[in-house]
Write a protein that holds these residues in place. Sequence first.
Motif, mmCIF file in Angstrom:
data_model
loop_
_atom_site.group_PDB
_atom_site.id
_atom_site.type_symbol
_atom_site.label_atom_id
_atom_site.label_comp_id
_atom_site.label_asym_id
_atom_site.label_seq_id
_atom_site.Cartn_x
_atom_site.Cartn_y
_atom_site.Cartn_z
ATOM 1 N N ALA A 24 -0.956 -38.231 69.506
ATOM 2 C CA ALA A 24 -1.795 -39.365 69.108
ATOM 3 C C ALA A 24 -0.984 -40.512 68.511
ATOM 4 O O ALA A 24 -1.517 -41.593 68.297
ATOM 5 C CB ALA A 24 -2.858 -38.913 68.113
ATOM 6 N N THR A 25 0.319 -40.282 68.248
ATOM 7 C CA THR A 25 1.145 -41.346 67.674
ATOM 8 C C THR A 25 1.779 -42.232 68.746
ATOM 9 O O THR A 25 2.474 -43.188 68.416
ATOM 10 C CB THR A 25 2.274 -40.761 66.794
ATOM 11 N N ILE A 26 1.534 -41.931 70.007
ATOM 12 C CA ILE A 26 2.107 -42.726 71.090
ATOM 13 C C ILE A 26 1.627 -44.175 70.964
ATOM 14 O O ILE A 26 0.453 -44.429 70.679
ATOM 15 C CB ILE A 26 1.742 -42.123 72.468
ATOM 16 N N SER A 27 2.532 -45.110 71.147
ATOM 17 C CA SER A 27 2.143 -46.526 71.042
ATOM 18 C C SER A 27 1.316 -46.923 72.257
ATOM 19 O O SER A 27 1.404 -46.311 73.328
ATOM 20 C CB SER A 27 3.390 -47.410 70.957
ATOM 21 N N ASN A 28 0.533 -47.968 72.094
ATOM 22 C CA ASN A 28 -0.270 -48.467 73.203
ATOM 23 C C ASN A 28 0.633 -48.917 74.355
ATOM 24 O O ASN A 28 0.311 -48.683 75.524
ATOM 25 C CB ASN A 28 -1.170 -49.621 72.745
ATOM 26 N N ALA A 29 1.772 -49.528 74.039
ATOM 27 C CA ALA A 29 2.697 -49.986 75.083
ATOM 28 C C ALA A 29 3.233 -48.796 75.885
ATOM 29 O O ALA A 29 3.309 -48.847 77.116
ATOM 30 C CB ALA A 29 3.838 -50.781 74.457
ATOM 31 N N GLU A 30 3.617 -47.718 75.193
ATOM 32 C CA GLU A 30 4.136 -46.536 75.884
ATOM 33 C C GLU A 30 3.027 -45.845 76.682
ATOM 34 O O GLU A 30 3.242 -45.391 77.804
ATOM 35 C CB GLU A 30 4.761 -45.558 74.892
ATOM 36 N N LEU A 31 1.846 -45.785 76.110
ATOM 37 C CA LEU A 31 0.703 -45.209 76.820
ATOM 38 C C LEU A 31 0.433 -45.995 78.099
ATOM 39 O O LEU A 31 0.248 -45.410 79.172
ATOM 40 C CB LEU A 31 -0.527 -45.206 75.902
ATOM 41 N N ALA A 32 0.432 -47.310 77.989
ATOM 42 C CA ALA A 32 0.209 -48.174 79.157
ATOM 43 C C ALA A 32 1.269 -47.930 80.229
ATOM 44 O O ALA A 32 0.959 -47.854 81.420
ATOM 45 C CB ALA A 32 0.212 -49.640 78.725
ATOM 46 N N ARG A 33 2.525 -47.799 79.809
ATOM 47 C CA ARG A 33 3.610 -47.553 80.756
ATOM 48 C C ARG A 33 3.395 -46.237 81.495
ATOM 49 O O ARG A 33 3.546 -46.157 82.715
ATOM 50 C CB ARG A 33 4.953 -47.535 80.020
ATOM 51 N N ARG A 34 2.984 -45.213 80.770
ATOM 52 C CA ARG A 34 2.816 -43.882 81.383
ATOM 53 C C ARG A 34 1.631 -43.799 82.324
ATOM 54 O O ARG A 34 1.611 -42.971 83.227
ATOM 55 C CB ARG A 34 2.692 -42.820 80.300
ATOM 56 N N VAL A 35 0.600 -44.636 82.117
ATOM 57 C CA VAL A 35 -0.581 -44.598 83.002
ATOM 58 C C VAL A 35 -0.597 -45.748 83.994
ATOM 59 O O VAL A 35 -1.565 -45.921 84.731
ATOM 60 C CB VAL A 35 -1.905 -44.533 82.193
ATOM 61 N N ALA A 41 -5.320 -53.600 79.100
ATOM 62 C CA ALA A 41 -6.254 -52.756 79.859
ATOM 63 C C ALA A 41 -6.287 -51.344 79.279
ATOM 64 O O ALA A 41 -7.358 -50.717 79.180
ATOM 65 C CB ALA A 41 -5.853 -52.715 81.331
ATOM 66 N N THR A 42 -5.134 -50.843 78.864
ATOM 67 C CA THR A 42 -5.061 -49.515 78.264
ATOM 68 C C THR A 42 -5.808 -49.492 76.936
ATOM 69 O O THR A 42 -6.587 -48.575 76.660
ATOM 70 C CB THR A 42 -3.590 -49.102 78.057
ATOM 71 N N HIS A 43 -5.590 -50.517 76.130
ATOM 72 C CA HIS A 43 -6.275 -50.618 74.835
ATOM 73 C C HIS A 43 -7.796 -50.627 75.023
ATOM 74 O O HIS A 43 -8.528 -49.945 74.300
ATOM 75 C CB HIS A 43 -5.819 -51.879 74.098
ATOM 76 N N THR A 44 -8.256 -51.386 76.001
ATOM 77 C CA THR A 44 -9.692 -51.457 76.283
ATOM 78 C C THR A 44 -10.235 -50.090 76.678
ATOM 79 O O THR A 44 -11.307 -49.680 76.227
ATOM 80 C CB THR A 44 -9.972 -52.482 77.402
ATOM 81 N N ARG A 45 -9.494 -49.362 77.497
ATOM 82 C CA ARG A 45 -9.934 -48.023 77.906
ATOM 83 C C ARG A 45 -9.988 -47.071 76.715
ATOM 84 O O ARG A 45 -10.935 -46.310 76.564
ATOM 85 C CB ARG A 45 -9.021 -47.451 78.983
ATOM 86 N N VAL A 46 -8.967 -47.103 75.856
ATOM 87 C CA VAL A 46 -8.950 -46.228 74.687
ATOM 88 C C VAL A 46 -10.142 -46.542 73.788
ATOM 89 O O VAL A 46 -10.835 -45.635 73.319
ATOM 90 C CB VAL A 46 -7.616 -46.349 73.913
ATOM 91 N N LYS A 47 -10.410 -47.819 73.560
ATOM 92 C CA LYS A 47 -11.554 -48.206 72.717
ATOM 93 C C LYS A 47 -12.867 -47.737 73.342
ATOM 94 O O LYS A 47 -13.778 -47.296 72.642
ATOM 95 C CB LYS A 47 -11.579 -49.719 72.481
ATOM 96 N N ARG A 48 -12.990 -47.830 74.666
ATOM 97 C CA ARG A 48 -14.204 -47.347 75.343
ATOM 98 C C ARG A 48 -14.329 -45.838 75.185
ATOM 99 O O ARG A 48 -15.409 -45.323 74.888
ATOM 100 C CB ARG A 48 -14.185 -47.723 76.828
#
Length: 167
Positions: A24-35, A41-48
Amino acid sequence: MEVFVSKVLDRVDLHILDLLQKDATISNAELARRVNLSPPATHTRVKRLEAEGYINRQVAILDQEKLGFDLLCFIFISTNIHQAEQLETLENALRAMPEVLEGHCLTGEYDYLLKVAIKDRKGLDSFIRKLNKLGISRLQTNLSLREVKYSTVLPITGAEQAAPDSR
């Protein structure tokens, strides 16, 4: 204020959930890169996913032994309580006990199963005395000798491959 539209989870949503449940400590930038999405767009999906209840909360998982909780107990409880109001009172009392890590209402021989972290035998004795004041008719305490497996990770990806062919 952002408005999220509920939809069926797609592969990207499942990938995001799988990555977050593992770290859960993964940054939004790293999460976005991995997906393979942009950070917004990644932030919006996580919030949803949070708004729709797929993500309940993000927590730190502590080492109970290092913190002095040397007894991990599984306590089976039977009760003669059958009235909804009294059961609610019992369950609220169990929820309020900080020693209780998990509590489950069961089918079968016992009514409840508690997973309890206790520092020592004296603490266990005190906890059992608290339980007895709640109208418990029978309890069975089992101590964990060692942990064989512990995980909070749900098998949400790759489950299709894990199931054997039923033909």
